[in-house]
Design a protein around this motif. Sequence first.
Motif, short mmCIF file in Angstrom:
data_model
loop_
_atom_site.label_atom_id
_atom_site.label_comp_id
_atom_site.label_asym_id
_atom_site.label_seq_id
_atom_site.Cartn_x
_atom_site.Cartn_y
_atom_site.Cartn_z
N ASN A 128 0.82 -1.22 0.00
CA ASN A 128 0.00 0.00 0.00
C ASN A 128 0.85 1.27 0.00
O ASN A 128 0.54 2.24 0.70
N LEU A 129 1.93 1.26 -0.74
CA LEU A 129 2.83 2.41 -0.73
C LEU A 129 2.14 3.67 -1.22
O LEU A 129 2.22 4.73 -0.56
N THR A 130 1.48 3.58 -2.37
CA THR A 130 0.90 4.79 -2.96
C THR A 130 -0.12 5.43 -2.03
O THR A 130 -0.08 6.65 -1.79
N GLU A 131 -1.02 4.64 -1.49
CA GLU A 131 -2.06 5.20 -0.62
C GLU A 131 -1.47 5.75 0.68
O GLU A 131 -1.89 6.80 1.16
N GLU A 177 5.30 6.89 -11.28
CA GLU A 177 6.69 6.80 -11.75
C GLU A 177 7.63 6.45 -10.62
O GLU A 177 8.61 5.74 -10.81
N MET A 178 7.30 6.91 -9.42
CA MET A 178 8.23 6.79 -8.30
C MET A 178 8.14 5.44 -7.59
O MET A 178 9.16 4.89 -7.15
N VAL A 179 6.94 4.89 -7.48
CA VAL A 179 6.74 3.70 -6.66
C VAL A 179 7.01 2.43 -7.48
O VAL A 179 6.50 2.28 -8.59
N ALA A 180 7.82 1.54 -6.91
CA ALA A 180 8.11 0.25 -7.56
C ALA A 180 7.02 -0.76 -7.21
O ALA A 180 6.46 -0.74 -6.11
N ASN A 181 6.74 -1.63 -8.14
CA ASN A 181 5.77 -2.71 -7.94
C ASN A 181 6.50 -4.04 -8.13
O ASN A 181 6.56 -4.60 -9.22
N VAL A 182 7.08 -4.54 -7.05
CA VAL A 182 7.99 -5.68 -7.13
C VAL A 182 7.23 -6.95 -7.44
O VAL A 182 6.18 -7.25 -6.84
N SER A 183 7.78 -7.72 -8.38
CA SER A 183 7.20 -8.99 -8.76
C SER A 183 8.17 -10.12 -8.44
O SER A 183 9.22 -10.25 -9.09
N PRO A 184 7.88 -10.96 -7.43
CA PRO A 184 8.77 -12.09 -7.10
C PRO A 184 8.99 -13.03 -8.29
O PRO A 184 10.09 -13.54 -8.49
N ALA A 185 7.94 -13.25 -9.08
CA ALA A 185 8.09 -14.14 -10.24
C ALA A 185 9.08 -13.58 -11.24
O ALA A 185 9.92 -14.32 -11.80
N LEU A 186 9.01 -12.27 -11.47
CA LEU A 186 9.94 -11.66 -12.42
C LEU A 186 11.36 -11.63 -11.85
O LEU A 186 12.33 -11.74 -12.60
N TYR A 293 6.78 17.62 -5.15
CA TYR A 293 7.65 16.48 -5.50
C TYR A 293 8.56 16.13 -4.34
O TYR A 293 8.77 14.95 -4.04
N ARG A 294 9.11 17.15 -3.68
CA ARG A 294 9.99 16.89 -2.53
C ARG A 294 9.25 16.16 -1.42
O ARG A 294 9.78 15.24 -0.80
N ALA A 295 8.01 16.57 -1.16
CA ALA A 295 7.22 15.92 -0.10
C ALA A 295 6.93 14.47 -0.46
O ALA A 295 7.04 13.56 0.38
N LEU A 296 6.57 14.21 -1.73
CA LEU A 296 6.29 12.85 -2.16
C LEU A 296 7.52 11.96 -2.05
O LEU A 296 7.45 10.81 -1.59
N LEU A 297 8.67 12.48 -2.48
CA LEU A 297 9.90 11.70 -2.41
C LEU A 297 10.29 11.41 -0.96
O LEU A 297 10.63 10.27 -0.61
N TYR A 298 10.19 12.43 -0.11
CA TYR A 298 10.56 12.26 1.29
C TYR A 298 9.67 11.22 1.97
O TYR A 298 10.16 10.29 2.63
N VAL A 299 8.37 11.34 1.77
CA VAL A 299 7.43 10.43 2.44
C VAL A 299 7.55 9.03 1.85
O VAL A 299 7.41 8.02 2.58
N HIS A 300 7.84 8.93 0.56
CA HIS A 300 8.03 7.61 -0.07
C HIS A 300 9.21 6.87 0.57
O HIS A 300 9.08 5.69 0.95
N ILE A 301 10.33 7.55 0.71
CA ILE A 301 11.51 6.93 1.34
C ILE A 301 11.21 6.60 2.80
O ILE A 301 11.55 5.51 3.31
N GLU A 302 10.54 7.51 3.48
CA GLU A 302 10.20 7.29 4.89
C GLU A 302 9.30 6.08 5.06
O GLU A 302 9.48 5.27 5.98
N GLU A 303 8.34 5.92 4.16
CA GLU A 303 7.43 4.78 4.23
C GLU A 303 8.16 3.47 3.97
O GLU A 303 7.89 2.45 4.63
#
Length: 829
Positions: A128-131, A177-186, A293-303
């Motif tokens: 639930n990174l994006t939300e 663009e910023m959030v990765a969606n990791v796929s174990p199969a890939l 953008y700065r707020a999104l990047l900061y909170v993304h890394i923090e999360e």
Amino acid sequence: MDETALSLGTIDVSYLSASAECSISRCKHSSEEWGECNSRPTLFRSATLKWKETLLSRKRPFVGRCCYVCTPQSRDNFFNASIPSLGLRNVIYINETHTRYRGWLARRLCYVLFVQERDVHKGMFAKNLTENVLNNSRVQKAIVDEASEPSVPGSFAQTDPKAINKVKKKARKILQEMVANVSPALIRLTGWVLLKLFNSFFWNIQIHRGQIEMVKAATEMNLPLIFLPVHKSHIDYLLLTFILFCHNIKAPYIAAGNNLNIPIFSTLIRKLGGFFIRRKLDQSPDGRKDFLYRALLYVHIEELLRQQQFLEIFLEGTRSRSGKTSGARAGLLSVVVDALLSNATPDVLIIPVGISYDRIIEGHYNSEQLGKPKKNESLWSIARGVFRMLRKNYGCVRVDFAQPFSLKEYVNSQSQKPVPAPLSLEQALLPAILPSRPNDTVHEGTEASLPNSRDITSEPFRRELISNLAEHILFTANKSCAVMSTHIVACLLLYRHRQGTDLSRLVEDFFSMKEEVLARDFDLGFSGNSDDVVMHAIHLLGNCVNITNTSRNNEFFITPSTTIPAVFELNFYSNGVLHVFIKEAVIACSLHAIQSRRYRNGTNGASPSLISQEHLVRKAASLCYLLSNEFTVSLPCQVIYQVCHESVERLIQYGILLVAEQDDQEDVSPSLTEQQWDKKLPEPLSWRSDEEDEDSDFGEEQRDCYLKVSQSQEHQQYITFLQRLLGPLLEAYSSAVIFVHNFSGPVSESEYVQKLHRHLISRTEKNVAVYAESATYSHVKNAVKVFKEIGVFNQTKQRRDTILELSTTFLPQRNRQKLLEFIMSFMVL
């Protein structure tokens, strides 16, 4: 002496290709017994190795231990006495023994079985990174603030629900663009593909089992891990994830520049854990800060840190075009530090990573070093690169994981230290360049006057802490990088045998130089018979090396190619070993500076053969400051004078510098010039710790002594070799000063850099330059940067460009001449 006894680790594949094996069979010098060689001793063996034969004991040094000053507790964690003895492993050598199955079918399907048994599943990664990011209060505030900004400056601002929804859509699009969606199969599929690919164009990928054990122990702490590798090639992105995957360690989220956000390829990267960030955070047309953008990047890394995810961050920001470690860009690292300070996570474990290649998959960066603009990445260029890789072999790769250390411990240790006043490059160098200027005395180590300067809420302290942390990490990662065979061969051809040499002599010097590297506690990325390894390196260097068959004893004669692209490429690989000898090279050039000044100005009653150790240390420190954008000789927690002093002591231990007899020292008094020069530099020159007993004889040890340079041929040749290592840098900087003599400003920095680069290239093409590699674009940029920092240029910002003009200090021609004389004094012509 049996060279086969010196093998430094078992590898799973032979070094020699068929062509190299055919060539070596015809070589005159093919004996494995060095005792049987009747050739003259090499300069390295004669110069420094005799004193430490008992120290070598043929053991591989264990690199990457964390700092005992800043992180003493972490130094004792994850490490035990058995760790260094675990040895190396070739990651891409997989057979049935690496799986649970045995038999003919297991041997045929071992790659598939190995990948299938790796521990990777969806629950390991962030949810639930994006939300979570969009619902964060900081992001919500940034959305409201941007929606409330007036469209026309000066007009009344109001909050409109439609505007807020519009900004929310913008924020969600940025997060896509910023959030990765990791796929174990890939990840599994990519692991299998990389096993196939890496085995096709790499001989091996070596890692140290003990280092991996430390990383595994760190993962059991239930804390986020931050991997910070050096950046030399695009393959770095996949290499680290692949190695961790092979050892059942969770794949990190990888921070990548948005220049790699290419259709299809970007989707693959995101599913492997990559997320794209802007190379410049503020890309708005009006140049304003993009707070959303700065707020999104900061909170993304923090999360990510809050969910105990692992991160991979390239501190250099871009691949090194010079082969040396570039300066740190600590933007993302500052976000990690702020997240720790805001209690988003109880602690963070930092792991510097060194990566070394026999040959990078890009081959070289000659086009950019020649001043051509960097080509944008595209799907077609990536496809071409893959096909090109499949047709070639790139030798060996070595990856070294440094010891993990606690970021919380580092921050706490910094907050408890005394506050030295920061010493700018202008303060450090101008007294040495322009000794006649009044009121220039600097005092390193004086306490800062601000009472709360060690308060973490203080912005100056925060910036200093992050800057020092970034330097700490890069220094450790660079020191962990193994020296490859191509590095040593390129270095010997450029700075020892530039006019060419017999293959047998090259092999002898190669053998001795690898011993020198080990003796300085740096590791090697190869093993085996020196004849074979040298031929392997020559084969990989390709058109950069010319091989001819002489009629004398049917011996091969090796010469470096003299074309500009070939010299640039050799310089790139040679820089892989520069950090091993850089401190001694600085002392060697400082010796020349002092001796040449003596001969030019007369000795003024001092013995011409005696050199003050304190004067030599100060001279070396000034050269370190001058070239601080090219390399780093010390950790931020170390005093640069102490590091130079230890380097002088090392040369004394080697026997290259000799301590004068007591009677000779009593007859010597410093010349008037040296006294004036010393008064301009920090006093006193002391390395005593606070714990030193007041009654100790430390004061006696601090008494200045006088040195003599050994006149033996071997030692003189070794000093010459060290001085040549810095020759290209000093020639680039001195040529840049000469170019400043004709400066007509103001002029934009980009335009000035281009003109200066064309000037250096022109000198090389006309065979005026002593070192063709002095004309690389990276040297030009670093020279201009140093000139700005020491006050040669004043700079003003105009829109997105920087305007340069001469400062009042260097407006007089005589001061520019003094700067030129200062730089030229270190250079051996």
